[in-house]
Design an enzyme around this catalytic site. Structure first.
Site, PDB file in Angstrom:
ATOM      1  N   ASP A  93       0.858  -1.183   0.000  1.00 56.14           N
ATOM      2  CA  ASP A  93       0.000   0.000   0.000  1.00 56.14           C
ATOM      3  C   ASP A  93       0.898   1.237   0.000  1.00 56.14           C
ATOM      4  O   ASP A  93       2.111   1.132   0.120  1.00 56.14           O
ATOM      5  CB  ASP A  93      -0.959  -0.016   1.183  1.00 56.14           C
ATOM      6  CG  ASP A  93      -0.249   0.018   2.525  1.00 56.14           C
ATOM      7  OD1 ASP A  93       0.951   0.346   2.558  1.00 56.14           O
ATOM      8  OD2 ASP A  93      -0.883  -0.287   3.546  1.00 56.14           O
ATOM      9  N   GLY A  95       0.884   3.814   2.124  1.00 59.24           N
ATOM     10  CA  GLY A  95       1.093   4.466   3.412  1.00 59.24           C
ATOM     11  C   GLY A  95       0.077   5.543   3.708  1.00 59.24           C
ATOM     12  O   GLY A  95       0.027   6.074   4.820  1.00 59.24           O
ATOM     13  N   ASP A 266      -7.906  -7.453   0.921  1.00 59.09           N
ATOM     14  CA  ASP A 266      -6.899  -7.635   1.975  1.00 59.09           C
ATOM     15  C   ASP A 266      -7.486  -7.164   3.289  1.00 59.09           C
ATOM     16  O   ASP A 266      -8.406  -6.328   3.301  1.00 59.09           O
ATOM     17  CB  ASP A 266      -5.629  -6.827   1.680  1.00 59.09           C
ATOM     18  CG  ASP A 266      -5.778  -5.380   2.142  1.00 59.09           C
ATOM     19  OD1 ASP A 266      -5.294  -5.054   3.247  1.00 59.09           O
ATOM     20  OD2 ASP A 266      -6.413  -4.579   1.432  1.00 59.09           O
ATOM     21  N   CYS A 306      -7.640 -28.175   7.621  1.00 57.01           N
ATOM     22  CA  CYS A 306      -6.312 -27.587   7.756  1.00 57.01           C
ATOM     23  C   CYS A 306      -5.480 -28.381   8.767  1.00 57.01           C
ATOM     24  O   CYS A 306      -5.998 -29.190   9.543  1.00 57.01           O
ATOM     25  CB  CYS A 306      -6.389 -26.111   8.162  1.00 57.01           C
ATOM     26  SG  CYS A 306      -6.719 -25.794   9.910  1.00 57.01           S
TER      27      CYS A 306
END
Length: 373
Positions: A93, A95, A266, A306
């Site tokens: 990103d 910032g 995200d 998992c």
């Protein structure tokens, strides 16, 4: 090469799409969730473990890496990929979000933002050109334009002025970007205002970017408002470019975002709640540190395959979390990231079969019901 994006399939009942995003460090199947590695590490996870759970791309944070250890040091190490031993794609990103979160420690000017470090109070300046320079030194495959991030709620006039500055900064970012092995994405702002979102999309398309992100959501607005903004913003975005919704990662939001045509997501949510003993399960969130799980010798999620759910019980993980043992956080983090990446894989399968709405209804019926937790 920079990146290329190929649309493989459009779901017939929704705006969802399957795509292939090609980068210098590998291909990404979209829609995709990107684990966040703020400090050049996904907290408590090794790169091998990230590969084991089929992470295709991770995100790192320009603001934090600029302050520590410094982008020049990472450049000297050969870039982020070498520095952290992750040879798959990385997105950084700009910032902007972190700088604008320092509301009492920053001053916005046309040339950029003056701010004080949250670490030691030292004074810094980041301009669009500086943000691009830092990200070129970090060397991620995808980097983001430096944008102004208005808080929520903000009045119309403030958001309009902020948006105009973000567009000017986007032009400066594109002019400053020189690495051909990186793709620079523009960030759509405009708050919850339909006409401002439209203005933002049109201005960024005019500048021209290989991908576009939707910023300024998941910052405190109601869930319905976020979905409403997506409903009127995503259709305005180019069909042939990847669409990235920043900072969104709750399972139910991933499903709804994909339905509306988003390709990339995200969020720190899965790793952050894991550190406090909360996990995602097929039946909703579970806070394993609660006393009710002291003698519960079942997996975190009986439907999950998992490593954690195959080998450890709620009782054991609760014990680790209560005792503040590092392994406890490692196990809950591993499970949460696996859960989201597995969810995205199932979503991609449902899109391929043109059955995403049926998948959404069945998934949310179980996930939001929480009856068996």
């Amino acid at each position: 090469m920079s990146i290329s994006f190929n649309l493989l399939h459009r779901e017939i009942n929704t705006r969802a799409r399957l795509g292939k995003l090609k980068t210098p460090h590998g291909d990404i199947d979209t829609p995709i969730f990107m684990p966040v590695g703020t400090q050049a590490t996904v907290k408590s996870m090794t790169p091998d473990e990230l590969e084991n759970i089929k992470a295709q791309i991770i995100l790192s944070n320009t603001y934090h890496l600029y302050l520590r250890p410094g982008s020049s040091l990472i450049d000297e190490a050969g870039g982020l990929h070498n520095f952290m031993n992750w040879q798959k794609p990385i997105l950084t990103d700009s910032g902007g979000f972190q700088v604008f979160s320092l509301s009492d420690l920053r001053e916005i000017k046309e040339e950029g933002v003056y701010f004080r470090s949250h670490l030691d109070g030292s004074r810094h300046f980041i301009s669009p050109e500086k943000a691009i320079q830092i990200q070129m030194e970090l060397g991620a495959d995808i980097i983001m334009a430096f944008d102004e991030c208005p808080p929520y709620p903000s009045d119309y006039d403030y958001v309009a002025r902020s948006l105009e500055r973000t567009v000017r900064w986007a032009r400066r970012c594109k002019k400053a970007h020189e690495r051909e092995d990186q793709a620079l994405f523009g960030i759509i702002q405009g708050g919850v205002y339909r006409d401002l979102r439209k203005q933002s999309v049109e201005a960024l398309i005019d500048i021209g970017f290989p991908g576009y992100a939707i910023g300024g959501l998941s910052v405190g607005e109601e869930k319905e408002k976020m979905l409403e903004v997506l409903d009127f913003t995503v259709p305005l975005m180019p069909e042939n470019k990847p669409r990235y919704l920043m900072g969104v990662g709750a399972p139910e939001d991933l499903v709804e975002g994909v339905i509306r045509g988003v390709d990339m997501f995200d969020c720190v949510l899965p790793t952050r709640i894991a550190r406090h003993g909360t996990v995602f399960t097929s039946q909703g969130r579970l806070t394993v540190r609660n006393a009710g799980y002291e003698r519960d010798f079942t997996p975190l999620d009986p439907e999950c395959d998992c490593y954690v759910c195959k080998n450890y019980t709620r009782a054991y993980i609760r014990h680790l979390i209560k005792r503040k043992e590092i392994l406890g956080v490692r196990l809950t983090t591993y499970h949460n990231l696996y859960f989201l990446l597995s969810l995205m894989e199932k979503i991609r399968g449902a899109i391929k079969e043109d059955a995403l709405l049926e998948f959404r209804d069945e998934f949310l019926r179980k996930y939001l019901n929480k009856a068996s937790i």
